[in-house]
Write a protein that holds these residues in place. Structure first.
Motif, PDB file in Angstrom:
ATOM      1  N   ASN A   1      -8.202  21.359   3.588  1.00  0.00           N
ATOM      2  CA  ASN A   1      -6.880  20.721   3.651  1.00  0.00           C
ATOM      3  C   ASN A   1      -5.998  21.283   4.760  1.00  0.00           C
ATOM      4  O   ASN A   1      -4.782  21.084   4.746  1.00  0.00           O
ATOM      5  CB  ASN A   1      -6.165  20.856   2.301  1.00  0.00           C
ATOM      6  CG  ASN A   1      -5.799  22.295   1.961  1.00  0.00           C
ATOM      7  OD1 ASN A   1      -6.095  23.212   2.731  1.00  0.00           O
ATOM      8  ND2 ASN A   1      -5.178  22.490   0.812  1.00  0.00           N
ATOM      9  N   ARG A   2      -6.588  21.951   5.739  1.00  0.00           N
ATOM     10  CA  ARG A   2      -5.785  22.583   6.797  1.00  0.00           C
ATOM     11  C   ARG A   2      -5.468  21.644   7.952  1.00  0.00           C
ATOM     12  O   ARG A   2      -4.763  22.042   8.882  1.00  0.00           O
ATOM     13  CB  ARG A   2      -6.537  23.792   7.367  1.00  0.00           C
ATOM     14  CG  ARG A   2      -6.822  24.897   6.386  1.00  0.00           C
ATOM     15  CD  ARG A   2      -7.738  25.940   7.002  1.00  0.00           C
ATOM     16  NE  ARG A   2      -9.060  25.395   7.298  1.00  0.00           N
ATOM     17  CZ  ARG A   2      -9.958  26.007   8.070  1.00  0.00           C
ATOM     18  NH1 ARG A   2      -9.681  27.159   8.637  1.00  0.00           N
ATOM     19  NH2 ARG A   2     -11.140  25.437   8.278  1.00  0.00           N
ATOM     20  N   TRP A   3      -5.956  20.380   7.903  1.00  0.00           N
ATOM     21  CA  TRP A   3      -5.955  19.572   9.113  1.00  0.00           C
ATOM     22  C   TRP A   3      -5.219  18.238   8.964  1.00  0.00           C
ATOM     23  O   TRP A   3      -5.579  17.256   9.593  1.00  0.00           O
ATOM     24  CB  TRP A   3      -7.391  19.334   9.577  1.00  0.00           C
ATOM     25  CG  TRP A   3      -8.102  20.611   9.828  1.00  0.00           C
ATOM     26  CD1 TRP A   3      -9.051  21.196   9.047  1.00  0.00           C
ATOM     27  CD2 TRP A   3      -7.881  21.504  10.919  1.00  0.00           C
ATOM     28  NE1 TRP A   3      -9.454  22.394   9.584  1.00  0.00           N
ATOM     29  CE2 TRP A   3      -8.744  22.612  10.739  1.00  0.00           C
ATOM     30  CE3 TRP A   3      -7.027  21.483  12.028  1.00  0.00           C
ATOM     31  CZ2 TRP A   3      -8.787  23.676  11.629  1.00  0.00           C
ATOM     32  CZ3 TRP A   3      -7.077  22.549  12.919  1.00  0.00           C
ATOM     33  CH2 TRP A   3      -7.947  23.624  12.722  1.00  0.00           C
TER      34      TRP A   3
ATOM     35  N   ASP B   1      -6.469  14.746  -3.224  1.00  0.00           N
ATOM     36  CA  ASP B   1      -5.043  14.968  -3.409  1.00  0.00           C
ATOM     37  C   ASP B   1      -4.428  15.265  -2.050  1.00  0.00           C
ATOM     38  O   ASP B   1      -4.730  16.286  -1.425  1.00  0.00           O
ATOM     39  CB  ASP B   1      -4.827  16.138  -4.375  1.00  0.00           C
ATOM     40  CG  ASP B   1      -3.348  16.391  -4.650  1.00  0.00           C
ATOM     41  OD1 ASP B   1      -2.496  15.639  -4.130  1.00  0.00           O
ATOM     42  OD2 ASP B   1      -3.049  17.357  -5.386  1.00  0.00           O
ATOM     43  N   ARG B   2      -3.581  14.371  -1.573  1.00  0.00           N
ATOM     44  CA  ARG B   2      -3.015  14.529  -0.237  1.00  0.00           C
ATOM     45  C   ARG B   2      -1.878  15.536  -0.196  1.00  0.00           C
ATOM     46  O   ARG B   2      -1.530  16.035   0.887  1.00  0.00           O
ATOM     47  CB  ARG B   2      -2.508  13.176   0.277  1.00  0.00           C
ATOM     48  CG  ARG B   2      -3.593  12.103   0.359  1.00  0.00           C
ATOM     49  CD  ARG B   2      -2.977  10.764   0.751  1.00  0.00           C
ATOM     50  NE  ARG B   2      -2.489  10.756   2.118  1.00  0.00           N
ATOM     51  CZ  ARG B   2      -1.362  10.162   2.503  1.00  0.00           C
ATOM     52  NH1 ARG B   2      -0.580   9.567   1.631  1.00  0.00           N
ATOM     53  NH2 ARG B   2      -1.007  10.187   3.782  1.00  0.00           N
ATOM     54  N   SER B   3      -1.285  15.867  -1.330  1.00  0.00           N
ATOM     55  CA  SER B   3      -0.067  16.682  -1.326  1.00  0.00           C
ATOM     56  C   SER B   3      -0.256  18.093  -0.786  1.00  0.00           C
ATOM     57  O   SER B   3       0.653  18.618  -0.126  1.00  0.00           O
ATOM     58  CB  SER B   3       0.537  16.733  -2.736  1.00  0.00           C
ATOM     59  OG  SER B   3      -0.405  17.222  -3.673  1.00  0.00           O
TER      60      SER B   3
ATOM     61  N   GLY C   1      -6.035   8.489   4.727  1.00  0.00           N
ATOM     62  CA  GLY C   1      -4.912   9.283   4.247  1.00  0.00           C
ATOM     63  C   GLY C   1      -4.601  10.519   5.064  1.00  0.00           C
ATOM     64  O   GLY C   1      -3.822  11.368   4.635  1.00  0.00           O
ATOM     65  N   SER C   2      -5.175  10.634   6.264  1.00  0.00           N
ATOM     66  CA  SER C   2      -5.036  11.878   7.029  1.00  0.00           C
ATOM     67  C   SER C   2      -3.704  12.015   7.756  1.00  0.00           C
ATOM     68  O   SER C   2      -3.337  13.113   8.172  1.00  0.00           O
ATOM     69  CB  SER C   2      -6.180  12.001   8.042  1.00  0.00           C
ATOM     70  OG  SER C   2      -6.261  10.838   8.856  1.00  0.00           O
ATOM     71  N   VAL C   3      -2.975  10.902   7.927  1.00  0.00           N
ATOM     72  CA  VAL C   3      -1.684  10.957   8.633  1.00  0.00           C
ATOM     73  C   VAL C   3      -0.591  11.293   7.618  1.00  0.00           C
ATOM     74  O   VAL C   3      -0.220  10.470   6.784  1.00  0.00           O
ATOM     75  CB  VAL C   3      -1.374   9.636   9.348  1.00  0.00           C
ATOM     76  CG1 VAL C   3      -0.009   9.722  10.043  1.00  0.00           C
ATOM     77  CG2 VAL C   3      -2.462   9.310  10.366  1.00  0.00           C
TER      78      VAL C   3
ATOM     79  N   LEU D   1       0.832  -1.198   0.000  1.00  0.00           N
ATOM     80  CA  LEU D   1       0.000   0.000   0.000  1.00  0.00           C
ATOM     81  C   LEU D   1       0.870   1.252   0.000  1.00  0.00           C
ATOM     82  O   LEU D   1       1.811   1.379   0.794  1.00  0.00           O
ATOM     83  CB  LEU D   1      -0.904  -0.010   1.240  1.00  0.00           C
ATOM     84  CG  LEU D   1      -1.798   1.199   1.476  1.00  0.00           C
ATOM     85  CD1 LEU D   1      -2.848   1.316   0.382  1.00  0.00           C
ATOM     86  CD2 LEU D   1      -2.466   1.101   2.852  1.00  0.00           C
ATOM     87  N   SER D   2       0.568   2.199  -0.865  1.00  0.00           N
ATOM     88  CA  SER D   2       1.251   3.489  -0.913  1.00  0.00           C
ATOM     89  C   SER D   2       0.464   4.405  -1.851  1.00  0.00           C
ATOM     90  O   SER D   2      -0.477   3.968  -2.520  1.00  0.00           O
ATOM     91  CB  SER D   2       2.697   3.347  -1.421  1.00  0.00           C
ATOM     92  OG  SER D   2       2.694   2.998  -2.797  1.00  0.00           O
ATOM     93  N   ASP D   3       0.871   5.662  -1.925  1.00  0.00           N
ATOM     94  CA  ASP D   3       0.208   6.586  -2.852  1.00  0.00           C
ATOM     95  C   ASP D   3       0.262   6.068  -4.289  1.00  0.00           C
ATOM     96  O   ASP D   3      -0.712   6.196  -5.041  1.00  0.00           O
ATOM     97  CB  ASP D   3       0.875   7.967  -2.790  1.00  0.00           C
ATOM     98  CG  ASP D   3       0.435   8.784  -1.584  1.00  0.00           C
ATOM     99  OD1 ASP D   3      -0.707   8.584  -1.111  1.00  0.00           O
ATOM    100  OD2 ASP D   3       1.224   9.613  -1.114  1.00  0.00           O
TER     101      ASP D   3
END
Length: 492
Positions: free
Chosen positions: A59-61, A25-27, A100-102, A7-9
């Motif tokens: 996306n601030r958190w 988009d996690r970036s 994906g929040s971490v 598992l990865s991006d």
């Protein structure tokens, strides 16, 4: 046979079609939360709510997780770009979701300065904790800072290289204050009564010991909202990893196994802002104390009682215990007749339905929650889960035989030898003291040994004759008849 992809991006597109993905988009996600104690519970609970917030477009958190002891979590999920799988399990089957929040994980002992720098960053507006009861470095009986605790002594001497969560918090706040940076909100997500007030008490006292002005600043300027958190999260096994890999199509070094149920009640006091967790199931209230007390006494108190008595009776998991003769009826009666009268009113809340739901959750056959896991750190859990309930029953002049049997079960378990003479791996901050004290074999010997620990029992209960007699009688029954027969005898 080819090795399974991890598992990865870059491998998310290989996930099975029925697995829910982050979908965003996690970036661009910024770190807004530093979480101390990034274990399984946080990743099954707060991180899931936050993942939904990020997916909604805020996306601030992003979360920076901190391991205060071991590097295991970082080693597992760093090669996975912080991604991991949450498997929700019940009798109807399993469902899988990748979280994906971490964004990053740090290991505090490896580089304390990197943790402090992250906590001092102006973009961080919440520091949250799931460090378990023992992580607060407090006396369980009084919920006040244990000023003789080795980590507290160390952190007072070396504030720039702390070991404890309390030391990291106070040093980071001191740096923000010196830099003119607004303080973060401190959010306890641990199973403590009035957990925000408890955290404020120990943090403020530690700061006072460092500097009176810093103590005043923290006491007057920092928000410590209380919370009630609820989700059952067993330890992950290799079998769970194999199950997750087969179901998702990707290998995850540390998936989280949990139940479908999740609950989060939060006191709405966040001066520096917060995520819109309420859009995804969290409940914000003015005062969380009644919810927290309900959960601590009904869920956690019952869970600990099932763990000690069930382990002694030879059962590996909570669902096994609930199937054994007498245990389900025992817990139902304990909830209805001994715990409910100690709870404050919750207008509009169906307490009977909540209790029935708890017992059904305990029976979940897909959730292999080991009694041994729940039994850990009993010295830290006993006061808020069982002893405070007993104190209230004593005030009410009402019986507490089942609660007493839960306490006696802990005493019997903590001797380190089971009913067949085999050793028990007792994991507890007081484990060495238990060994030194419990040299006698009779119920009186054991009672005297344990009640000498006023960090657990306080100074009131050891001198209360009704408490001594009721718990002593329960312990005597356990020593003579064993847990299974004792429980069955109370429900026949």
């Amino acid at each position: 046979m080819t090795e399974m992809l991890r598992l990865s991006d870059s491998t998310l597109h290989h996930l099975a079609s029925n697995v829910k993905q982050p979908g965003y988009d996690r970036s661009p996600a910024r770190i807004g939360i530093v979480h101390l104690g990034i274990g399984a519970f946080h990743r099954a609970h707060q991180a899931v709510y936050t993942d939904s917030v990020l997916a909604s477009g805020d996306n601030r958190w992003g979360i920076l997780g901190v391991s205060l002891r071991s590097g295991d979590t970082k080693e597992a999920i760093e090669p996975q770009d912080g991604l991991y799988t949450v498997a929700s399990r019940d009798g109807g089957g399993d469902s899988f979701r990748v979280i994906g929040s971490v964004a990053k994980v740090l290991v505090a002992p490896e580089n304390p300065e990197s943790v402090l720098a992250a906590m001092a960053d102006p973009g961080v507006r919440i520091v949250s904790l799931t460090v378990t009861e023992k992580g607060y470095c407090y006396s369980p009986a009084t919920a006040s800072l244990d000023e003789s605790h080795a980590d507290i002594v160390h952190d007072l001497a070396e504030p720039a290289a702390p070991r404890s969560a309390i030391g990291f918090i106070v040093e980071a706040l001191a740096r923000r204050r010196a830099n003119g940076t607004a303080p973060f909100t401190l959010l306890s997500c641990d199973n403590l009564p009035s957990n925000g007030e408890t955290l404020k008490r120990v943090v403020t006292r530690f700061a006072e010991l460092r500097d009176a002005g810093l103590g005043r600043y923290i006491g007057e300027s920092i928000a410590f909202p209380s919370t009630m958190v609820d989700r059952i999260v067993p330890a992950t096994t290799d079998a769970d990893r194999a199950t997750t890999a087969r179901a998702t199509g990707l290998f995850d070094a540390w998936p989280i196994m949990t139940e479908p149920f999740t609950q989060w009640v939060v006191e709405d006091h966040f001066p520096s802002g917060r995520p819109a967790w309420e859009k995804f199931g969290a409940t914000f209230v003015d005062n969380v104390d009644a919810f927290e007390l309900m959960k601590l006494r009904l869920l956690n108190g019952s869970h600990s009682t099932l763990a000690y008595l069930g382990y002694l009776a030879g059962h590996e998991t909570v669902s096994d215990v609930m199937k054994a003769e007498g245990f389900s009826a025992f817990i139902e009666t304990m909830m209805d007749e001994e715990i409910t009268s100690t709870l404050p009113p919750l207008p509009g809340f169906d307490l009977n339905a909540y209790k029935a739901q708890l017992r059904e959750r305990f029976r979940n056959p897909a959730l292999r929650h080991r009694t041994w896991q729940i039994a850990m750190d009993g010295s830290q859990k006993l006061p808020q889960r069982l002893l405070n309930t007993i104190r209230q029953r004593l005030e009410q002049k009402k019986p507490f035989d089942r609660l007493a049997l839960g306490v006696a079960g802990w005493m019997r378990y903590a001797t380190g030898v089971d009913e067949n003479g085999k050793p028990i791996d007792v994991r507890d901050p007081f484990a060495d003291q238990f060994k030194q004290r419990t040299t006698g074999k009779t119920s009186d010997d054991l009672m005297n040994a344990y009640l000498g620990l006023d960090q657990i029992f306080g100074k009131d209960l050891p001198g209360n004759q009704e408490f001594r007699q009721t718990v002593g009688h329960a312990l005597e029954k356990l020593l003579e008849d064993g847990a299974a027969r004792t429980v069955a005898g109370m429900t026949s």
